[in-house]
Design a protein around this motif. Structure first.
Motif, PDB file in Angstrom:
ATOM      1  N   GLY A   1       0.793  -1.220   0.000  1.00  0.00           N
ATOM      2  CA  GLY A   1       0.000   0.000   0.000  1.00  0.00           C
ATOM      3  C   GLY A   1       0.819   1.261   0.000  1.00  0.00           C
ATOM      4  N   SER A   2       0.509   2.192   0.904  1.00  0.00           N
ATOM      5  CA  SER A   2       1.127   3.518   0.972  1.00  0.00           C
ATOM      6  C   SER A   2       0.984   4.248  -0.358  1.00  0.00           C
ATOM      7  CB  SER A   2       2.607   3.403   1.361  1.00  0.00           C
ATOM      8  OG  SER A   2       3.162   4.673   1.610  1.00  0.00           O
ATOM      9  N   ILE A   3      -0.256   4.300  -0.845  1.00  0.00           N
ATOM     10  CA  ILE A   3      -0.531   4.959  -2.124  1.00  0.00           C
ATOM     11  C   ILE A   3      -0.631   6.458  -1.868  1.00  0.00           C
ATOM     12  CG2 ILE A   3      -2.063   5.058  -4.118  1.00  0.00           C
ATOM     13  CD1 ILE A   3      -3.044   2.240  -3.288  1.00  0.00           C
ATOM     14  N   GLY A   4       0.503   7.108  -1.879  1.00  0.00           N
ATOM     15  CA  GLY A   4       0.556   8.529  -1.598  1.00  0.00           C
ATOM     16  C   GLY A   4       1.882   9.119  -2.035  1.00  0.00           C
ATOM     17  N   VAL A   5       2.005  10.421  -1.925  1.00  0.00           N
ATOM     18  CA  VAL A   5       3.208  11.143  -2.333  1.00  0.00           C
ATOM     19  C   VAL A   5       3.602  12.082  -1.206  1.00  0.00           C
ATOM     20  CG1 VAL A   5       4.223  12.708  -4.046  1.00  0.00           C
ATOM     21  CG2 VAL A   5       2.495  11.040  -4.750  1.00  0.00           C
ATOM     22  N   ILE A   6       4.892  12.187  -0.981  1.00  0.00           N
ATOM     23  CA  ILE A   6       5.360  13.075   0.084  1.00  0.00           C
ATOM     24  C   ILE A   6       6.500  13.947  -0.444  1.00  0.00           C
ATOM     25  CG2 ILE A   6       6.963  11.312   0.954  1.00  0.00           C
ATOM     26  CD1 ILE A   6       6.532  12.487   3.763  1.00  0.00           C
ATOM     27  N   GLY A   7       6.473  15.199  -0.057  1.00  0.00           N
ATOM     28  CA  GLY A   7       7.574  16.105  -0.339  1.00  0.00           C
ATOM     29  C   GLY A   7       8.105  16.619   0.990  1.00  0.00           C
ATOM     30  N   SER A   8       9.374  16.900   1.056  1.00  0.00           N
ATOM     31  CA  SER A   8       9.947  17.344   2.334  1.00  0.00           C
ATOM     32  C   SER A   8      11.050  18.362   2.083  1.00  0.00           C
ATOM     33  CB  SER A   8      10.506  16.144   3.114  1.00  0.00           C
ATOM     34  OG  SER A   8      11.541  15.506   2.384  1.00  0.00           O
ATOM     35  N   ARG A   9      11.284  19.157   3.101  1.00  0.00           N
ATOM     36  CA  ARG A   9      12.386  20.107   3.061  1.00  0.00           C
ATOM     37  C   ARG A   9      12.905  20.285   4.481  1.00  0.00           C
ATOM     38  NH1 ARG A   9      11.006  25.359   4.853  1.00  0.00           N
ATOM     39  NH2 ARG A   9      12.691  26.310   3.682  1.00  0.00           N
ATOM     40  N   ILE A  10      14.174  20.619   4.588  1.00  0.00           N
ATOM     41  CA  ILE A  10      14.770  20.934   5.881  1.00  0.00           C
ATOM     42  C   ILE A  10      14.737  22.446   6.056  1.00  0.00           C
ATOM     43  CG2 ILE A  10      16.881  20.880   7.245  1.00  0.00           C
ATOM     44  CD1 ILE A  10      17.611  18.301   5.806  1.00  0.00           C
ATOM     45  N   ASN A  11      14.140  22.902   7.129  1.00  0.00           N
ATOM     46  CA  ASN A  11      14.106  24.332   7.416  1.00  0.00           C
ATOM     47  C   ASN A  11      15.305  24.665   8.301  1.00  0.00           C
ATOM     48  OD1 ASN A  11      13.620  26.961   8.063  1.00  0.00           O
ATOM     49  ND2 ASN A  11      11.490  26.658   8.704  1.00  0.00           N
ATOM     50  N   ALA A  12      16.358  25.162   7.669  1.00  0.00           N
ATOM     51  CA  ALA A  12      17.588  25.480   8.398  1.00  0.00           C
ATOM     52  C   ALA A  12      17.748  26.974   8.612  1.00  0.00           C
ATOM     53  CB  ALA A  12      18.795  24.926   7.636  1.00  0.00           C
ATOM     54  N   SER A  13      16.675  27.723   8.402  1.00  0.00           N
ATOM     55  CA  SER A  13      16.802  29.187   8.510  1.00  0.00           C
ATOM     56  C   SER A  13      17.163  29.612   9.939  1.00  0.00           C
ATOM     57  CB  SER A  13      15.504  29.862   8.069  1.00  0.00           C
ATOM     58  OG  SER A  13      14.403  29.419   8.856  1.00  0.00           O
ATOM     59  N   GLY A  14      16.567  28.940  10.941  1.00  0.00           N
ATOM     60  CA  GLY A  14      16.886  29.283  12.320  1.00  0.00           C
ATOM     61  C   GLY A  14      18.330  28.988  12.662  1.00  0.00           C
ATOM     62  N   LEU A  15      18.822  27.844  12.201  1.00  0.00           N
ATOM     63  CA  LEU A  15      20.217  27.482  12.445  1.00  0.00           C
ATOM     64  C   LEU A  15      21.161  28.458  11.752  1.00  0.00           C
ATOM     65  CD1 LEU A  15      22.392  25.516  13.490  1.00  0.00           C
ATOM     66  CD2 LEU A  15      22.034  24.174  11.398  1.00  0.00           C
ATOM     67  N   ALA A  16      20.820  28.827  10.518  1.00  0.00           N
ATOM     68  CA  ALA A  16      21.658  29.768   9.781  1.00  0.00           C
ATOM     69  C   ALA A  16      21.760  31.097  10.516  1.00  0.00           C
ATOM     70  CB  ALA A  16      21.101  29.973   8.377  1.00  0.00           C
ATOM     71  N   GLU A  17      20.641  31.537  11.063  1.00  0.00           N
ATOM     72  CA  GLU A  17      20.648  32.802  11.800  1.00  0.00           C
ATOM     73  C   GLU A  17      21.536  32.715  13.040  1.00  0.00           C
ATOM     74  OE1 GLU A  17      17.433  35.862  13.902  1.00  0.00           O
ATOM     75  OE2 GLU A  17      16.751  34.154  12.687  1.00  0.00           O
ATOM     76  N   LYS A  18      21.496  31.569  13.718  1.00  0.00           N
ATOM     77  CA  LYS A  18      22.293  31.398  14.921  1.00  0.00           C
ATOM     78  C   LYS A  18      23.788  31.438  14.646  1.00  0.00           C
ATOM     79  CE  LYS A  18      18.974  28.824  17.745  1.00  0.00           C
ATOM     80  NZ  LYS A  18      18.692  27.545  18.447  1.00  0.00           N
ATOM     81  N   VAL A  19      24.189  30.888  13.501  1.00  0.00           N
ATOM     82  CA  VAL A  19      25.624  30.848  13.184  1.00  0.00           C
ATOM     83  C   VAL A  19      26.057  32.040  12.346  1.00  0.00           C
ATOM     84  CG1 VAL A  19      25.704  28.333  13.346  1.00  0.00           C
ATOM     85  CG2 VAL A  19      25.270  29.405  11.128  1.00  0.00           C
ATOM     86  N   GLY A  20      25.137  32.977  12.119  1.00  0.00           N
ATOM     87  CA  GLY A  20      25.508  34.213  11.436  1.00  0.00           C
ATOM     88  C   GLY A  20      25.436  34.148   9.932  1.00  0.00           C
ATOM     89  N   LEU A  21      24.652  33.212   9.386  1.00  0.00           N
ATOM     90  CA  LEU A  21      24.483  33.116   7.937  1.00  0.00           C
ATOM     91  C   LEU A  21      23.183  33.777   7.534  1.00  0.00           C
ATOM     92  CD1 LEU A  21      25.537  29.394   7.275  1.00  0.00           C
ATOM     93  CD2 LEU A  21      26.911  31.461   6.939  1.00  0.00           C
ATOM     94  N   SER A  22      23.191  34.423   6.390  1.00  0.00           N
ATOM     95  CA  SER A  22      21.969  35.020   5.867  1.00  0.00           C
ATOM     96  C   SER A  22      21.820  34.629   4.408  1.00  0.00           C
ATOM     97  CB  SER A  22      21.997  36.545   6.004  1.00  0.00           C
ATOM     98  OG  SER A  22      23.075  37.089   5.257  1.00  0.00           O
ATOM     99  N   TYR A  23      20.572  34.579   3.942  1.00  0.00           N
ATOM    100  CA  TYR A  23      20.264  34.167   2.578  1.00  0.00           C
ATOM    101  C   TYR A  23      19.989  35.390   1.715  1.00  0.00           C
ATOM    102  CZ  TYR A  23      17.612  32.176  -1.327  1.00  0.00           C
ATOM    103  OH  TYR A  23      17.169  31.835  -2.583  1.00  0.00           O
ATOM    104  N   GLU A  24      20.749  35.515   0.625  1.00  0.00           N
ATOM    105  CA  GLU A  24      20.510  36.576  -0.342  1.00  0.00           C
ATOM    106  C   GLU A  24      20.023  35.951  -1.630  1.00  0.00           C
ATOM    107  OE1 GLU A  24      23.147  39.973  -0.710  1.00  0.00           O
ATOM    108  OE2 GLU A  24      24.419  39.057   0.825  1.00  0.00           O
ATOM    109  N   ARG A  25      18.942  36.477  -2.160  1.00  0.00           N
ATOM    110  CA  ARG A  25      18.284  35.865  -3.309  1.00  0.00           C
ATOM    111  C   ARG A  25      18.688  36.565  -4.606  1.00  0.00           C
ATOM    112  NH1 ARG A  25      13.484  36.258  -6.454  1.00  0.00           N
ATOM    113  NH2 ARG A  25      12.462  34.248  -6.799  1.00  0.00           N
ATOM    114  N   PHE A  26      19.188  35.773  -5.555  1.00  0.00           N
ATOM    115  CA  PHE A  26      19.421  36.239  -6.927  1.00  0.00           C
ATOM    116  C   PHE A  26      18.742  35.221  -7.830  1.00  0.00           C
ATOM    117  CE2 PHE A  26      22.965  37.754  -4.404  1.00  0.00           C
ATOM    118  CZ  PHE A  26      23.054  39.099  -4.763  1.00  0.00           C
ATOM    119  N   ALA A  27      17.571  35.523  -8.305  1.00  0.00           N
ATOM    120  CA  ALA A  27      16.807  34.552  -9.088  1.00  0.00           C
ATOM    121  C   ALA A  27      15.911  35.279 -10.059  1.00  0.00           C
ATOM    122  CB  ALA A  27      15.981  33.645  -8.167  1.00  0.00           C
ATOM    123  N   ALA A  28      15.619  34.608 -11.174  1.00  0.00           N
ATOM    124  CA  ALA A  28      14.655  35.107 -12.139  1.00  0.00           C
ATOM    125  C   ALA A  28      13.476  34.141 -12.128  1.00  0.00           C
ATOM    126  CB  ALA A  28      15.269  35.187 -13.536  1.00  0.00           C
TER     127      ALA A  28
END
Length: 331
Positions: free
Chosen positions: A173-200
């Motif tokens: 069985g298990s007739i389904g679909v799953i998507g997942s992501r790791i939310n590391a934004s809090g960890l990044a903030e703690k270690v002094g990392l920030s995300y800058e976006r360059f995208a079209a």
């Protein structure tokens, strides 16, 4: 009682071995040059062994002793056999290799039926569908059977076969679909990392693990999951002749084989021997002979596979970090 095919194979193997042995004796024993006689004898034996192997392959081609091909889908289903962020088991097989073996069996004039052995918890969507399509294209009876687990992508594959067999204790069985992501934004903030976006494109970096999801991105990614789920339900409904609402009502649950049989998610409960007996009746023969079709790998690939098994034994419990975008989809 020995069959004519068996006698033919034996004759070819013996004749080939003797022929190559004779060549080896002439080259390395009767006319030695700088080699010692003993070394010449060893060379002669080596040539004879090569001859026996060569003759055995020729005999197998001329007098095949099988009429059913078995192709195994074991472990997580991925394009290349790897586990992505997580280490894959040494038994996993690349989806493209599985497709190639099914196609090779279909092109083999001696193969009258296909056995698809499924022991998998599922995996990536498109590789699963590629295997399903290959099974569906096979020209002859196709029987899927599960030993331990036929879940998610494994059941997706089974929907392309004529029948699905299971054991009473199999997980189905298990007739389904799953998507997942790791939310590391809090960890990044703690270690002094920030995300800058360059995208079209507004959703180009949707799911990136270094930033929080906004509601539009969440809806967008959930829409992808829903679309894949609709496709999964359609594949199962069409292939297994089940009502779409019934498939949806399973809510991706897993079932033991006996309950899955009662729900008609499985066609038969039985052992491998019982499957072979059923195929013999269907093919109108006393008994079937099953040949395992496996990918042909060069020596270095086999050495690498052995090294992978050792590495897996040490590191199977260690998960890697998320990939660049951090969003993964699997069935």
């Amino acid at each position: 009682m020995v069959s004519s095919e068996g006698i033919g194979r034996l004759v070819i193997v013996v004749a080939g071995g003797l022929a190559f042995a004779a060549v080896g004796v002439v080259l390395f024993v009767l006319f030695p040059t700088t080699l010692a006689d003993l070394l010449g004898v060893l060379f002669a034996l080596a040539v004879a062994l090569v001859g026996v192997r060569f003759a055995g392959n020729a005999a197998g081609s001329l007098f095949p002793g099988y009429d059913v091909a078995e192709v195994a889908v074991e472990g997580p289903i991925t394009r290349d056999g790897g586990g992505g962020r997580f280490p894959s088991g040494p038994g996993s097989t690349p989806a493209d290799d599985i497709v190639a073996q099914i196609e090779r069996a279909n092109d083999d004039g001696n193969v009258r039926a296909l056995l698809l052995k499924l022991n998998t918890p599922g995996g990536e969507v498109v590789p699963s569908d590629d295997i399903r399509l290959a099974a569906q294209r096979f020209d002859g009876p196709t029987v899927a059977y599960t030993t331990d687990v036929c879940a998610s992508g494994g059941y997706w594959i089974a929907s392309g076969c004529d029948e699905l067999w299971a054991r009473e204790g199999s997980i189905v069985g298990s007739i389904g679909v799953i998507g997942s992501r790791i939310n590391a934004s809090g960890l990044a903030e703690k270690v002094g990392l920030s995300y800058e976006r360059f995208a079209a494109g507004e959703y180009k970096d949707a799911g990136n693990s270094l930033k929080e999801l906004d509601e539009d991105e969440r809806a967008y990614l959930q829409g992808l999951i829903d679309d894949y789920y609709d496709t999964f339900v359609e594949r199962v409904s069409d292939g297994r002749d089940l009502e779409p609402e019934f498939v949806r009502d399973t809510e991706a649950r897993i079932y033991l084989g006996e309950e899955a049989y009662d729900m008609e998610l499985v066609d038969h409960l039985g052992t491998r021997r019982e499957i072979e007996d059923e195929l013999a009746d269907r093919l109108d023969t006393d008994a079937v002979t099953v040949e395992e079709f496996e990918p042909e790998r060069p020596l270095m690939a086999r050495v690498g596979a052995g090294a992978q098994q050792v590495a897996y034994a040490f590191g199977a419990g260690i998960a890697g970090l998320g990939d660049g975008r951090g969003f993964r989809l699997r069935s």
